[in-house]
Design a protein around this motif. Structure first.
Motif, short mmCIF file in Angstrom:
data_model
loop_
_atom_site.label_atom_id
_atom_site.label_comp_id
_atom_site.label_asym_id
_atom_site.label_seq_id
_atom_site.Cartn_x
_atom_site.Cartn_y
_atom_site.Cartn_z
N LEU A 1 7.92 -35.98 52.02
CA LEU A 1 7.27 -36.84 51.16
C LEU A 1 7.31 -36.54 49.62
O LEU A 1 7.12 -37.66 48.84
CB LEU A 1 5.47 -36.56 51.56
N MET A 2 7.08 -35.06 49.34
CA MET A 2 7.42 -34.76 48.32
C MET A 2 8.77 -35.07 47.63
O MET A 2 8.79 -35.72 46.47
CB MET A 2 7.37 -33.16 48.07
N GLN A 3 9.99 -35.21 48.26
CA GLN A 3 11.13 -35.64 47.58
C GLN A 3 11.17 -37.17 47.67
O GLN A 3 11.65 -37.75 46.48
CB GLN A 3 12.12 -35.35 48.82
N MET A 4 10.53 -37.90 48.28
CA MET A 4 10.39 -39.21 48.16
C MET A 4 9.54 -39.56 46.93
O MET A 4 9.68 -40.87 46.24
CB MET A 4 9.85 -40.03 49.44
N LEU B 1 19.41 -38.20 48.25
CA LEU B 1 18.98 -37.35 47.03
C LEU B 1 19.93 -37.07 46.08
O LEU B 1 20.96 -36.74 46.20
CB LEU B 1 18.36 -36.08 47.52
N PRO B 2 19.53 -36.95 44.69
CA PRO B 2 20.49 -36.58 43.59
C PRO B 2 20.47 -35.03 43.75
O PRO B 2 19.85 -34.53 44.12
CB PRO B 2 19.57 -37.16 42.17
N ASP B 3 21.35 -34.61 42.97
CA ASP B 3 21.74 -33.19 43.04
C ASP B 3 20.53 -32.42 42.29
O ASP B 3 20.38 -31.35 42.59
CB ASP B 3 23.12 -32.75 42.41
N GLN C 1 18.73 -29.44 56.96
CA GLN C 1 19.38 -30.97 57.09
C GLN C 1 20.73 -31.06 56.13
O GLN C 1 21.73 -31.45 56.22
CB GLN C 1 18.41 -32.09 56.60
N LEU C 2 20.41 -30.02 54.79
CA LEU C 2 21.45 -30.16 53.97
C LEU C 2 22.85 -29.43 54.48
O LEU C 2 24.12 -29.73 54.34
CB LEU C 2 21.15 -29.29 52.79
N ILE C 3 22.43 -28.17 55.36
CA ILE C 3 23.68 -27.66 55.96
C ILE C 3 24.21 -28.40 56.90
O ILE C 3 25.68 -28.49 57.11
CB ILE C 3 23.30 -26.25 56.50
N GLU C 4 23.51 -29.04 57.81
CA GLU C 4 24.18 -30.42 58.71
C GLU C 4 25.00 -31.10 58.01
O GLU C 4 26.05 -31.71 58.30
CB GLU C 4 23.18 -30.79 59.50
#
Length: 835
Positions: A401-404, A434-436, A485-488
């Motif tokens: 939610l925070m990222q969105m 998501l942007p870097d 999730q980023l690692i995957e």
């Protein structure tokens, strides 16, 4: 001849000042000669964790982000304990004044601090990062003994020390810091009341319903809450605080007052230096003040009319300023921050972002409430984007939610997925979207780009390795699912890091493997374990855990190597912050005799004990004892050690049971004394506090102990395990109901032995019980589902048989320096706390 490097002077060594220096070093190490001024005589520490220092769950030395050594390692000249007072802009000189004060061992040595009345540093650029101070509402009588602010390590020390002389404490301020101060005070044995001027708690982060739910949860923990209370006067009697007077004419009796009612920017140096100051130091979008050579960052800054009091804006400002100063992106701009935070208030998880109430007619509001569990979830959707959200008590989806919210992402049509996750388990938000620059770890300000670099270039394919490389996930931990999730996404799959399961870091084995190898090889000393299983290399941080394990595995046979034990266990007493010791004689079940009391009083007088205090476990604590007096004192007392200093069985608290109480239905005193006499001195992965209650009224708090026995009608006893009432609060799980004291002793001992065998080092029983689950433990301990009950009973009996009172051992001291060199005790303790 080489041109000298430009000189950068940073005024302020808090989270903002240190962070911007870290970012500058990342971009252009060696570009500047860096000098820092810090009014406190320490390195940089995490103020977010001060409540843990106050409640005792962390030592002050544990919360340092950049200890003193970091500055010298990075070529930074640090004026610690020096307050910068003015910037002479004509001469381009920063002027500071040393603040001499006594300081603990993790601070700069006072003798090493400069004697000069004034310190001057020339500059090419200045960064002001002076932060903020607590706001003190207008009231009569604030200041002097018994009144405190809650902002620094020193504040924590002073509050904790003064609380020892108090019964009641008032905290003015019902925001995050006020509630954390209240939580910390709870652990010091005082009745706490939180006073809030607004109609609800945490009004900046919660709506009225969530605020009321949080209030109910906090009051259930034993803290009183009074809203719409404005203090007008602190009233003293004979020099000590007696009460508070309120604007509405009511009063509150209290012995001490802690104020945590918001913050105000520390901007005096800017004003004294002729810079533009309004509510804070006025800065443009590049964090530049009204002087082009002077910048500012953090809570002292006013940007576009706003002042920020959360950590996320500090990280964003630091990144922009580092880009500008190093020339990496001289046009970088800070345009303000969207506010959102994830935190834990008194053990209650909370996430809040954006607006707390709908403000436009077409705003869509989704609410889920479960008052019995203290769970409240609210989502405000505007034009298919998140305008605000509140998650209280259950925040599993907070990271997404925070990222969105931060990225203005269009949300799913199934709003429930945003609050509970998808039914299939598929992620609601793709990390590819998501942007870097998107911030993944809010606690430590780690971006997606930094994590992606650690994965792709640093080959960090486990969550723990990413954390070790970037600090992501090392704060509250709520971002770990996004890290996975980023690692995957960028490595294909998450690799499990075996080191996460090692019992101690210096031996590459999880506990069951380590135990099996120790038994197979007959290893009975810490040095032998390192020699055979650790590649011959000793790891200081692993010694204490190994010593505890070996003593559990080899009762009576363990080969004691004194350097493998904490100072407390080496001298069988509890070290205090001034290097003296605390002596707690064992008083079985809280019942003593006039003769014992007389002996304790005589010993206290003989050895000039500064304080004698009743403990929470119904014992007497003699505080302030010199190290070299300990053996003589124990001999004069003639009472066994209460083991108040060790990781193991501490005490069994009891109510008066059937002896005198008209409500008692079980003899709790007799049972408590049997428990203490049986299990005294038994070591375990962490301390164990026990209690017996003669009826369910729970006067001895048996429901919230590591193990508790509660008498109920019919002559029965309920046994509870995994309770807690300290930094964490948890009611124990009901293990079983039995008929006799002997059955209580058997099943408690069986659980202790299973915990001793399978608990991780420093894992409290409440985490252990949650990890295994009460149903599993009940089957093993009570129903003997694994056929090991007889072995567990024999194991605890072996530990009981091996008990020797360390205060009565014939040959004291055990080694020549055991009770000498008292001046080294504090340094040793701090060194051990630092690993």
């Amino acid at each position: 001849m080489n041109n000298p490097k430009p000189k950068l002077v940073v005024i302020g060594n808090g989270m903002a000042g240190a962070r911007v220096v870290e970012e500058i070093l990342k971009r252009a190490r060696g570009q500047f000669d860096i000098v820092m001024f810090g009014a406190e005589p320490y390195g940089n520490y995490n103020r977010i964790l001060l409540s843990n220092v106050l409640n005792g769950s962390q030592q002050a030395a544990d919360i340092f982000m950049n200890p003193l050594a970091w500055y010298s390692e990075n070529g930074i000249k640090l004026h610690a304990g020096v307050k910068a007072t003015r910037i002479d802009r004509e001469r381009k000189v920063v002027i500071g004044t040393p603040l001499k004060k006594e300081a603990p061992a993790y601070a700069v040595d006072a003798a090493a601090m400069p004697e000069a009345a004034v310190i001057e540093e020339t500059y090419d650029h200045v960064i002001i990062a002076t932060g903020s101070r607590p706001f003190v509402p207008p009231m009569e009588g604030f200041g002097g003994a018994g009144t405190f602010l809650f902002r620094t390590i020193d504040d924590c020390d002073q509050i904790a020390e003064y609380a020892k002389t108090c019964k009641k404490a008032a905290v003015i301020g019902g925001g995050l810091l006020g509630l954390e101060a209240a939580r910390g005070l709870m652990t010091h044995g005082v009745e706490v009341t939180v006073l809030e001027a607004a109609p609800q708690l945490m009004i900046a982060q919660l709506d009225a319903e969530a605020g009321q739910m949080l209030r109910g949860t906090i009051e259930g923990m034993g803290i009183a809450v009074m809203c719409e209370k404005i203090t007008t006067k602190i009233v003293r009697v004979d020099g000590r605080i007696a009460r508070l007077d309120f604007k509405d004419g009511s009063t509150l009796a209290t012995d001490m007052v802690v104020i945590s009612a918001g913050i105000r920017p520390i901007a005096e140096i800017a004003g004294a230096s002729g810079l533009s100051v309004n509510k804070g130091i006025v800065c443009d979008d590049q964090m530049r003040t009204s002087d082009r050579h002077i910048f500012a960052v953090g809570e002292c800054v006013e940007h576009r009319g706003r002042i920020y009091g959360l950590v996320d804006p500090i990280w964003e400002q630091a990144n922009v300023l580092a880009d500008v100063l190093t020339g990496l992106n001289p046009k970088a701009e800070y345009l303000g921050s969207k506010l959102g935070t994830k935190l834990k208030v008194m053990g209650v998880e909370l996430a809040s972002m954006g607006e707390t109430k709908p403000s436009l007619p077409d705003d869509e509001v989704v609410i889920y409430r479960e008052p019995s569990r203290g769970v409240y979830k609210k989502l405000i959707v505007r034009e298919n984007k998140i305008a605000g959200a509140i998650l209280l008590g259950e925040i599993d989806t907070a990271g997404v939610l925070m990222q969105m919210f931060m990225a203005d992402t269009v949300v799913s049509a199934r709003r429930a997925d945003l609050l509970f996750g998808t039914a299939t388990g598929a992620p609601v938000l793709s990390v590819f979207d998501l942007p870097d620059h998107a911030q993944i770890c809010n606690c430590n300000g780690v971006s997606k780009g930094a994590i992606k670099e650690a994965i792709q270039i640093g080959k960090c394919h486990s969550v723990s390795k990413v954390g070790g490389c970037t600090k992501a996930g090392l704060g509250c931990g709520s971002c770990k699912s996004l890290v996975a999730q980023l690692i995957e996404a960028y490595a294909g799959e998450v690799t499990e890091d075996p080191s996460e399961h090692y019992y101690v870091p210096g031996v590459p084995l999880e506990k069951s493997q380590l135990v099996a190898e120790i038994k197979r090889l007959g290893l009975k000393s810490v040095s032998a374990v390192f020699r055979e299983l650790g590649g011959g290399k000793e790891d200081p941080g692993s010694k204490v855990g190994l010593a505890s394990l070996l003593k559990t595995l080899w009762p009576g046979e363990y080969e004691d190597e004194r350097d493998a034990r904490f100072i407390n266990d080496r001298v069988h007493a509890n070290i205090q912050k001034d290097g003296t010791f605390s002596v707690v004689p064992r008083i079985y079940g809280g019942v003593t005799t006039p003769d014992e009391l007389r002996r304790i009083a005589d010993v206290a007088v003989k050895y000039n004990v500064p304080m004698v205090k009743f403990t929470g476990g119904q014992r007497l604590d003699l505080l302030g004892v010199k190290k070299d007096d300990l053996p003589k004192m124990w001999k004069d007392l003639g009472i066994p050690s209460g083991h108040a200093y060790t990781k193991g069985f501490r005490t069994c608290k009891s109510c008066v049971g059937t002896d005198f109480c008209r409500y008692g239905v079980g003899d709790s005193i007799a049972l408590a004394q049997k428990i203490e006499r049986r299990f005294q001195g038994v070591e375990s992965p962490h301390k164990m506090k026990l209690a017996t209650a003669g009826c369910p009224r729970n006067c001895s708090e048996a429901y919230v102990k590591d193990l508790g026995a509660v008498a109920i009608e019919g002559g029965l006893w309920e046994i509870y395990i995994g309770g807690a009432a300290g930094g964490s609060v948890r009611k124990g799980d009901l293990l079983c109901t039995v008929k006799t004291h002997d059955e209580v002793l058997t099943l408690m001992g069986r659980f202790m032995q299973y915990y001793r065998e399978h608990g991780k080092y420093l894992e409290r029983t409440y985490h252990f019980v949650e990890r295994f689950g009460i149903e599993t433990l009940r089957k093993i301990i009570v129903e003997d589902s694994e056929g090991i009950a007889t072995r567990l009973d024999a194991g605890i009996q072996q530990a009981v048989d091996a008990y020797k009172d360390p205060w009565k051992e014939a040959e004291l001291p055990a080694y020549p320096a055991q009770f000498s060199a008292p001046e080294l005790a504090h340094a040793l303790a701090v060194a051990e706390n630092n690993g």
